[in-house]
Design a protein around this motif. Structure first.
Motif, PDB file in Angstrom:
ATOM      1  N   ILE A 122      12.157  -5.155 -10.584  1.00 14.94           N
ATOM      2  CA  ILE A 122      11.315  -4.172 -10.014  1.00 14.94           C
ATOM      3  C   ILE A 122      10.856  -2.848 -10.318  1.00 14.94           C
ATOM      4  O   ILE A 122       9.846  -2.993 -11.576  1.00 14.94           O
ATOM      5  CB  ILE A 122      11.656  -4.320  -8.631  1.00 14.94           C
ATOM      6  CG1 ILE A 122      11.256  -6.144  -7.744  1.00 14.94           C
ATOM      7  CG2 ILE A 122       9.586  -3.760  -7.890  1.00 14.94           C
ATOM      8  CD1 ILE A 122      11.437  -6.628  -7.165  1.00 14.94           C
ATOM      9  N   VAL A 145       8.561  -1.523 -12.796  1.00 15.27           N
ATOM     10  CA  VAL A 145       7.152  -0.733 -12.321  1.00 15.27           C
ATOM     11  C   VAL A 145       6.858   0.547 -13.666  1.00 15.27           C
ATOM     12  O   VAL A 145       5.872   1.026 -13.720  1.00 15.27           O
ATOM     13  CB  VAL A 145       7.661  -0.257 -11.067  1.00 15.27           C
ATOM     14  CG1 VAL A 145       6.654   0.949 -10.441  1.00 15.27           C
ATOM     15  CG2 VAL A 145       7.371  -1.353  -9.822  1.00 15.27           C
ATOM     16  N   VAL A 193      13.323   2.142  -5.555  1.00 19.47           N
ATOM     17  CA  VAL A 193      13.122   0.455  -4.830  1.00 19.47           C
ATOM     18  C   VAL A 193      14.001   0.030  -4.446  1.00 19.47           C
ATOM     19  O   VAL A 193      15.011   0.321  -4.500  1.00 19.47           O
ATOM     20  CB  VAL A 193      13.006  -0.719  -5.962  1.00 19.47           C
ATOM     21  CG1 VAL A 193      12.722  -1.308  -5.688  1.00 19.47           C
ATOM     22  CG2 VAL A 193      12.027   0.100  -7.283  1.00 19.47           C
ATOM     23  N   SER A 206      12.852  -4.618  -2.283  1.00 16.20           N
ATOM     24  CA  SER A 206      11.643  -5.085  -3.086  1.00 16.20           C
ATOM     25  C   SER A 206      11.002  -3.614  -2.215  1.00 16.20           C
ATOM     26  O   SER A 206       9.387  -4.260  -2.768  1.00 16.20           O
ATOM     27  CB  SER A 206      10.769  -6.489  -2.511  1.00 16.20           C
ATOM     28  OG  SER A 206      11.841  -7.568  -3.158  1.00 16.20           O
ATOM     29  N   VAL A 229       8.620  -0.632  -2.971  1.00 21.25           N
ATOM     30  CA  VAL A 229       8.483   0.428  -3.979  1.00 21.25           C
ATOM     31  C   VAL A 229       8.260   1.953  -3.179  1.00 21.25           C
ATOM     32  O   VAL A 229       7.663   1.535  -2.549  1.00 21.25           O
ATOM     33  CB  VAL A 229       7.606  -0.247  -4.867  1.00 21.25           C
ATOM     34  CG1 VAL A 229       7.206   1.593  -5.576  1.00 21.25           C
ATOM     35  CG2 VAL A 229       8.176  -0.707  -6.058  1.00 21.25           C
ATOM     36  N   LYS A 244       1.613  -2.122  -7.857  1.00 20.45           N
ATOM     37  CA  LYS A 244       1.232  -3.486  -6.834  1.00 20.45           C
ATOM     38  C   LYS A 244       1.019  -4.812  -8.233  1.00 20.45           C
ATOM     39  O   LYS A 244       1.393  -5.743  -7.700  1.00 20.45           O
ATOM     40  CB  LYS A 244       0.105  -3.350  -6.463  1.00 20.45           C
ATOM     41  CG  LYS A 244      -0.102  -2.301  -5.078  1.00 20.45           C
ATOM     42  CD  LYS A 244      -1.550  -1.856  -4.473  1.00 20.45           C
ATOM     43  CE  LYS A 244      -1.725  -1.370  -2.735  1.00 20.45           C
ATOM     44  NZ  LYS A 244      -2.886  -1.517  -2.776  1.00 20.45           N
ATOM     45  N   VAL A 277       6.956  -7.045  -6.350  1.00 18.43           N
ATOM     46  CA  VAL A 277       6.586  -5.661  -5.060  1.00 18.43           C
ATOM     47  C   VAL A 277       5.972  -6.515  -3.949  1.00 18.43           C
ATOM     48  O   VAL A 277       5.249  -7.347  -3.532  1.00 18.43           O
ATOM     49  CB  VAL A 277       5.680  -5.194  -5.792  1.00 18.43           C
ATOM     50  CG1 VAL A 277       5.120  -3.495  -4.324  1.00 18.43           C
ATOM     51  CG2 VAL A 277       6.333  -3.968  -7.046  1.00 18.43           C
ATOM     52  N   LEU A 292       4.775  -0.474  -0.542  1.00 19.37           N
ATOM     53  CA  LEU A 292       5.009  -0.336  -0.654  1.00 19.37           C
ATOM     54  C   LEU A 292       4.822   1.084  -0.401  1.00 19.37           C
ATOM     55  O   LEU A 292       3.894   1.631   0.801  1.00 19.37           O
ATOM     56  CB  LEU A 292       3.604  -0.411  -2.421  1.00 19.37           C
ATOM     57  CG  LEU A 292       3.318   1.444  -3.280  1.00 19.37           C
ATOM     58  CD1 LEU A 292       3.936   1.114  -5.467  1.00 19.37           C
ATOM     59  CD2 LEU A 292       2.101   1.543  -3.142  1.00 19.37           C
TER      60      LEU A 292
END
Length: 156
Positions: A7, A11, A30, A33, A35, A55, A60, A63
Motif C-alpha cells: 500500500i 500511494v 502505513v 492499512s 495511511v 484514497k 487503503v 487515512l
C-alpha cells in the motif's frame, strides 16, 4: 489482503505520478492499512489532491492527512480578501443557494456554515473554494436540510 508495504509503495507512486503535486515534500506511512500523509503542500488544493490520490489506492482502509499548507509569499492574502473571493465563488457555483451559506475566514482558513437542500450542493460549495489563492483549509459545517424539512412559516 494487501500488505502495508504494498500500500505504501502504491500511494507513493500515485503521489509521484500526479503532475499537480511535488511528491518529494510528502511522506507516507502505513500501519494496519491506515495511511498517514505528512509533510508540506503549497496550497490547500494540493493538500486535498494528495488525499484524493491516496484514497484511490487499493487496500487503503483509513487515512490521516497531516499535510501542512505552507503558502509561498506571493500567495499569502488577507482574510477579508479570501472571504470576498469565497462569497463570489459560491454565488457563481450555487446562484440559488449561496444566500443560505455563510463564510468565516480566519488565518487563511474558511469555515462554511448554513443550510443547503442536498449533499451534492454541500460538496459543490466546498469544491468551488478549493482553488482560492491563499487558502490554507476548509471546514465544511453546512447542514443538509431537504426542502420538505424546512419550516414553511413566514413572518411578516
Amino acid at each position: 489482503m494487501r500488505t502495508d508495504d504494498e500500500i505504501k509503495r502504491d500511494v507513493e507512486e500515485e503521489l509521484r505520478r500526479d503532475p499537480d503535486l511535488d511528491g518529494a515534500d510528502i511522506a507516507v506511512a502505513v500501519k494496519d492499512s491506515v495511511v498517514t500523509l505528512a509533510g508540506f503542500a503549497r496550497s490547500y488544493g494540493q493538500r486535498h489532491q494528495a488525499e484524493q490520490d491516496a484514497k484511490r489506492v487499493a487496500g487503503v482502509m483509513g487515512l490521516a492527512n497531516d499535510i501542512e499548507v505552507r503558502l509561498p509569499i506571493i500567495n499569502r492574502r488577507t482574510d477579508p480578501d479570501i472571504a470576498r473571493e469565497a462569497v463570489a465563488a459560491l454565488r457563481g457555483e450555487l446562484p440559488h443557494g449561496a444566500g443560505r451559506i455563510r463564510v468565516v475566514a480566519r488565518d487563511g482558513r474558511l469555515t462554511l456554515e448554513g443550510e443547503v437542500e442536498s449533499s451534492y450542493q454541500r460538496q459543490r460549495a466546498e469544491s468551488a473554494l478549493r482553488r482560492i489563492r491563499g487558502l490554507k483549509g476548509i471546514t465544511n459545517l453546512i447542514a443538509v436540510v431537504p426542502e420538505s424539512g424546512r419550516s414553511t412559516t413566514r413572518y411578516r
